[in-house]
Design an enzyme around this catalytic site. Structure first.
Site, PDB file in Angstrom:
ATOM      1  N   ASP A 140       0.871  -1.176   0.000  1.00 24.69           N
ATOM      2  CA  ASP A 140       0.000   0.000   0.000  1.00 24.69           C
ATOM      3  C   ASP A 140       0.906   1.223   0.000  1.00 24.69           C
ATOM      4  O   ASP A 140       1.551   1.539   1.002  1.00 24.69           O
ATOM      5  CB  ASP A 140      -0.895  -0.010   1.240  1.00 24.69           C
ATOM      6  N   ASN A 167       2.510   5.386 -10.864  1.00 24.64           N
ATOM      7  CA  ASN A 167       1.294   5.195 -11.649  1.00 24.64           C
ATOM      8  C   ASN A 167       0.061   4.937 -10.783  1.00 24.64           C
ATOM      9  O   ASN A 167      -1.065   5.014 -11.268  1.00 24.64           O
ATOM     10  CB  ASN A 167       1.521   4.018 -12.609  1.00 24.64           C
ATOM     11  N   TYR A 233      -9.455  14.306  -7.107  1.00 22.04           N
ATOM     12  CA  TYR A 233      -8.562  13.763  -8.131  1.00 22.04           C
ATOM     13  C   TYR A 233      -7.846  14.899  -8.870  1.00 22.04           C
ATOM     14  O   TYR A 233      -6.626  14.840  -9.086  1.00 22.04           O
ATOM     15  CB  TYR A 233      -9.379  12.925  -9.112  1.00 22.04           C
ATOM     16  N   LYS A 237      -3.806  15.585  -8.959  1.00 18.63           N
ATOM     17  CA  LYS A 237      -3.067  15.558 -10.221  1.00 18.63           C
ATOM     18  C   LYS A 237      -2.386  16.891 -10.503  1.00 18.63           C
ATOM     19  O   LYS A 237      -1.273  16.932 -11.049  1.00 18.63           O
ATOM     20  CB  LYS A 237      -4.011  15.186 -11.372  1.00 18.63           C
TER      21      LYS A 237
END
Length: 360
Positions: A140, A167, A233, A237
């Protein structure tokens, strides 16, 4: 009672494969390629056309213009990214976070088959089971203690990592008011903070290695434009894009043997965004993981610093933020950016449809 599952609408029109990216690709290998451009005046000359004839002059001017553009493009890339490092796959140890499925798994399998040593870090088991040349480590990446433990195991089992591909990602897909604090914490830790954990763990070894190294950051175009139901998100990013740019500047000064690759794709055809329908397949086509993988692998193989944006609009999206706010609002409505997540199903929906024979 379990809610009935609805299969997302399919794009089955005859022109669905047609996109602006395909047109640009065709043009770059034909009219916008120097070799092809110079064939035209040569063909005119083969027909005994005089050098001062208008068609001849126009074709020579066009070929010269295209050649100059290609030369400037090469110079620009050299100034921006510098010289490449030498890469020997037999000596490379590649670490991929979130490599048990999707884009990460594809890259892992390709490098495993080509003879590189690959370590996959993920909380899930690999979808393909065992893969040649790929070693799976249950980890994790949001837990810095687990990352440190697995890093020690990789060093002992495989050697010092020379390539790190960050990734790992998750998508909650809810409006901010509907998310719990726990979901926000998990999203930001997975999508942003884990990059700091892996970089602090694996980067020091790269700086000491004679081979140098490559750091690949998989970000998203959403980090530059944002979208409804993606507040967490998009914030993460945007953060890792800024992290990558700042880290690249630091490494350029202190450790020039380290290469950095920033990847900012649009919507990927992976379970992560399963169910999301692109509003415009011509201007914003869904990106296939294999196409992104090709670009990432090419950059790593050639030892290049690189900035990879796919599809075409992802390479120009920064100009969107220069536009007046009113124009931006109009573009958002026309593009349907904030409506795409309304059909979001995610990995759970992908697994459900797979069991029912919908997803292959």
């Amino acid at each position: 009672m379990e809610a009935p599952y609805t299969t997302p609408p399919q794009r089955d029109s005859w022109f669905a494969p047609l996109s602006i990216d395909l047109l640009v690709k065709v043009l770059r290998t034909s009219f916008f390629h120097p070799f092809i451009a110079w064939i035209v005046p040569l063909c005119f000359r083969a027909q005994n056309m005089f050098w001062d004839a208008p068609p001849m002059l126009v074709s020579i001017a066009w070929a010269t213009f295209i050649s100059v553009c290609w030369i400037f493009g090469t110079i620009n890339a050299r100034l921006a990214f510098g010289l490449p490092r030498e890469v020997d796959l037999s000596e490379e140890v590649i670490v991929i976070t979130g490599g048990a499925s999707g884009l990460g798994l594809l890259i892992a399998e390709v490098y495993g088959m080509r003879g590189a040593t690959v370590a996959v870090l993920d909380v899930k088991e690999m979808e393909s089971g065992e893969a040649r040349g790929v070693t799976y480590y249950k980890c994790d990446v949001t837990d810095k203690a687990q990352v440190a433990r697995v890093a020690a195991d990789i060093e002992k089992d495989l050697g010092t990592p020379t390539v790190l591909i960050n990734n790992a990602a998750i998508v909650v897909g809810k409006r901010l008011l509907d998310m719990s604090i726990e979901e926000i914490d998990k999203s930001l830790t997975t999508n942003l903070v884990s990059h700091f954990y892996t970089l602090k763990t694996f980067l020091p070894g790269m700086t000491r290695s004679e081979l140098g190294g490559t750091v690949v950051t998989v970000s998203s175009v959403i980090g530059q434009i944002g979208a409804a139901q993606l507040t967490d998100y998009a914030a993460a990013k945007a953060g890792i894009t800024a992290l990558h740019k700042s880290l690249s500047a630091e490494l350029r000064e202190t450790h020039p043997q380290i290469r950095t690759v920033l990847v900012t794709p649009g919507q990927l055809s992976t379970p992560l965004f399963y169910g999301v329908q692109t509003p415009n397949t011509f201007l914003a086509p869904v990106v296939e993981p294999v196409d992104v993988a090709k670009e990432i692998i090419n950059a790593i193989d050639n030892g290049h610093n690189a900035a990879i944006g796919m599809p075409l609009y992802a390479r120009w999206v920064e100009w969107y933020n220069v536009l007046p706010l009113g124009v931006q609002a109009v573009f958002r409505r026309l593009a349907g950016v904030d409506a795409g997540m309304k059909t979001f199903l995610g990995r759970a929906g992908a697994k459900h449809s797979s069991k029912n024979g919908v997803l292959i």
